[in-house]
Structures are given as structure tokens and as C-alpha cells.
Design a protein around this motif. Structure first.
Motif, PDB file in Angstrom:
ATOM      1  N   GLU A  17       0.842  -1.203   0.000  1.00 40.71           N
ATOM      2  CA  GLU A  17       0.000   0.000   0.000  1.00 40.71           C
ATOM      3  C   GLU A  17       0.878   1.255   0.000  1.00 40.71           C
ATOM      4  O   GLU A  17       0.611   2.213  -0.735  1.00 40.71           O
ATOM      5  CB  GLU A  17      -0.857  -0.058   1.267  1.00 40.71           C
ATOM      6  CG  GLU A  17      -1.997   0.911   1.352  1.00 40.71           C
ATOM      7  CD  GLU A  17      -2.696   0.745   2.700  1.00 40.71           C
ATOM      8  OE1 GLU A  17      -3.575  -0.125   2.811  1.00 40.71           O
ATOM      9  OE2 GLU A  17      -2.350   1.475   3.655  1.00 40.71           O
ATOM     10  N   ILE A  18       1.936   1.230   0.790  1.00 43.54           N
ATOM     11  CA  ILE A  18       2.863   2.368   0.867  1.00 43.54           C
ATOM     12  C   ILE A  18       3.570   2.568  -0.480  1.00 43.54           C
ATOM     13  O   ILE A  18       3.734   3.697  -0.953  1.00 43.54           O
ATOM     14  CB  ILE A  18       3.898   2.162   2.003  1.00 43.54           C
ATOM     15  CG1 ILE A  18       3.189   2.203   3.359  1.00 43.54           C
ATOM     16  CG2 ILE A  18       4.996   3.221   1.947  1.00 43.54           C
ATOM     17  CD1 ILE A  18       4.073   1.777   4.533  1.00 43.54           C
ATOM     18  N   ALA A  19       3.944   1.452  -1.112  1.00 41.32           N
ATOM     19  CA  ALA A  19       4.603   1.539  -2.429  1.00 41.32           C
ATOM     20  C   ALA A  19       3.650   2.159  -3.451  1.00 41.32           C
ATOM     21  O   ALA A  19       4.057   2.995  -4.268  1.00 41.32           O
ATOM     22  CB  ALA A  19       5.048   0.151  -2.886  1.00 41.32           C
ATOM     23  N   ARG A  20       2.383   1.783  -3.374  1.00 43.13           N
ATOM     24  CA  ARG A  20       1.381   2.338  -4.290  1.00 43.13           C
ATOM     25  C   ARG A  20       1.203   3.834  -4.013  1.00 43.13           C
ATOM     26  O   ARG A  20       1.083   4.649  -4.925  1.00 43.13           O
ATOM     27  CB  ARG A  20       0.055   1.588  -4.109  1.00 43.13           C
ATOM     28  CG  ARG A  20      -0.970   1.855  -5.189  1.00 43.13           C
ATOM     29  CD  ARG A  20      -2.087   0.808  -5.182  1.00 43.13           C
ATOM     30  NE  ARG A  20      -2.770   0.698  -3.908  1.00 43.13           N
ATOM     31  CZ  ARG A  20      -3.737   1.532  -3.492  1.00 43.13           C
ATOM     32  NH1 ARG A  20      -4.129   2.525  -4.259  1.00 43.13           N
ATOM     33  NH2 ARG A  20      -4.307   1.368  -2.322  1.00 43.13           N
ATOM     34  N   PHE A  21       1.228   4.203  -2.736  1.00 43.58           N
ATOM     35  CA  PHE A  21       1.151   5.620  -2.370  1.00 43.58           C
ATOM     36  C   PHE A  21       2.293   6.397  -3.033  1.00 43.58           C
ATOM     37  O   PHE A  21       2.078   7.411  -3.699  1.00 43.58           O
ATOM     38  CB  PHE A  21       1.222   5.764  -0.839  1.00 43.58           C
ATOM     39  CG  PHE A  21       1.314   7.185  -0.360  1.00 43.58           C
ATOM     40  CD1 PHE A  21       0.169   7.932  -0.159  1.00 43.58           C
ATOM     41  CD2 PHE A  21       2.550   7.775  -0.121  1.00 43.58           C
ATOM     42  CE1 PHE A  21       0.244   9.251   0.272  1.00 43.58           C
ATOM     43  CE2 PHE A  21       2.633   9.097   0.306  1.00 43.58           C
ATOM     44  CZ  PHE A  21       1.479   9.835   0.502  1.00 43.58           C
ATOM     45  N   HIS A  22       3.521   5.885  -2.864  1.00 45.44           N
ATOM     46  CA  HIS A  22       4.687   6.599  -3.401  1.00 45.44           C
ATOM     47  C   HIS A  22       4.670   6.665  -4.933  1.00 45.44           C
ATOM     48  O   HIS A  22       5.236   7.590  -5.514  1.00 45.44           O
ATOM     49  CB  HIS A  22       5.985   5.956  -2.907  1.00 45.44           C
ATOM     50  CG  HIS A  22       6.270   6.268  -1.469  1.00 45.44           C
ATOM     51  ND1 HIS A  22       6.415   7.554  -0.995  1.00 45.44           N
ATOM     52  CD2 HIS A  22       6.416   5.471  -0.385  1.00 45.44           C
ATOM     53  CE1 HIS A  22       6.632   7.529   0.307  1.00 45.44           C
ATOM     54  NE2 HIS A  22       6.640   6.272   0.700  1.00 45.44           N
ATOM     55  N   SER A  23       4.019   5.699  -5.574  1.00 50.91           N
ATOM     56  CA  SER A  23       3.946   5.716  -7.039  1.00 50.91           C
ATOM     57  C   SER A  23       3.094   6.890  -7.532  1.00 50.91           C
ATOM     58  O   SER A  23       3.137   7.248  -8.704  1.00 50.91           O
ATOM     59  CB  SER A  23       3.391   4.390  -7.564  1.00 50.91           C
ATOM     60  OG  SER A  23       1.983   4.326  -7.403  1.00 50.91           O
TER      61      SER A  23
END
Ligand code: ZN
Length: 167
Positions: A17-23
Motif C-alpha cells: 500500500e505504501i509503495a502504491r502511495f509513493h507511485s
């Protein structure tokens, strides 16, 4: 939107979820620059980040999510406030940084802050961004300005609401 509820972000449990946020974030090159949310933007000019947890979908404000990444959680009733006066900024600066961006505060803090900026303390002319429509226009212009990476001139133009007319 569950913006006022407790929001927990665990670096391990919510890593995807955090990786998707940063994307969805384009970071400015200097500490004074904002990190700009490039995902969904609501009618109020603030971002929207859609989550699914335990099979339940909901949506949070990305700048509040950024606070939760930094601190592990944000308590119910605690808001993310923009010291940089940029609703789509998701940068959480170090406490020692001169230019602060997203900070946590209460609704009372938010009212006090808005009054202070109207008296002339803001970096940008808040008066012009009072209406939701104008604020959303600026947020969308900022998102467009960084769509292909950080473009300092385009960002500055969008912040000033000074877009050149396209003939
Ligand atoms: Zn900022």
C-alpha cells in the motif's frame, strides 16, 4: 471518507500500500519544494487515496496518510495541515527543517492557521484559493505540471495560478 478516524500505517504490513502511495507522488528537489500527489483529486482540491483493508474499501486524504507513514499512525480527530498552503502536498518535513509542509493538528489549529494566513502570513495568497473550485483547478494544474517529472517552472506557474494562455 474516514479522514477523522484513526489511521494506522505499518511499514511491513502495509508495504504494498505504501509503495502504491509513493507511485502517486512526485518529489520536489529541494527542502522548500513540495512533494506533489498525482493520484485522484476530489472536488475540494485535496487528494484521494483509495485503500482496501480486510476486504473493505475506503478513501483517505493522502497528506494524512503521509503523516501516518512517518509516525506509524494518526489518532482520530487529528488532521494533516498544510503549512505550505498546497492541498496536494504530501511532504512531511523533519521537525528541524525551516520550511514545514504537512503537519498534524486539530480542527482548532486549522482555523487558527487559516486566520493567520489571511492576515498575510502565508507563502501564497490564500484569499484566491478560498473557493473549492479555484483550489481544485490549482491542484489539477500542479498535478499536470509534474506528470512527466518535476518541472520547476511549470510548478511555480501552477502555484501562482499564472498559467500561460494557450492560443
Ligand atoms: Zn508542501
Amino acid at each position: 471518507m474516514r479522514s477523522a478516524g484513526q489511521l494506522i500505517v505499518d511499514r511491513l504490513l502495509h508495504a504494498a500500500e505504501i509503495a502504491r502511495f509513493h507511485s502517486h507522488v512526485v518529489c520536489g528537489p529541494t527542502p522548500s519544494d513540495c512533494n506533489i500527489w498525482t493520484g485522484a483529486i476530489g472536488a475540494d482540491g485535496y487528494g484521494r487515496f483509495y485503500l482496501t483493508r480486510d476486504g473493505v474499501g475506503f478513501c483517505v486524504r493522502p497528506h494524512r496518510y503521509a503523516l501516518a507513514i512517518a509516525a506509524g499512525s494518526v489518532a482520530a480527530g487529528v488532521l494533516g495541515l498544510h503549512e505550505c498552503d498546497n492541498p496536494v502536498c504530501v511532504k512531511v518535513a523533519a521537525a528541524t527543517d525551516v520550511q514545514q509542509h504537512v503537519v498534524s493538528g486539530s480542527q482548532g489549529d486549522n482555523m487558527e492557521r487559516m486566520a493567520r494566513m489571511r492576515r498575510g502570513g502565508g507563502r501564497h495568497a490564500v484569499r484566491r484559493f478560498d473557493s473549492r473550485g479555484v483550489r481544485r483547478e490549482r491542484s489539477v494544474a500542479l498535478r499536470d505540471a509534474v506528470r512527466h517529472g518535476w518541472d520547476a517552472a511549470a510548478v511555480q506557474a501552477a502555484l501562482l495560478g499564472d498559467q500561460p494562455t494557450l492560443w
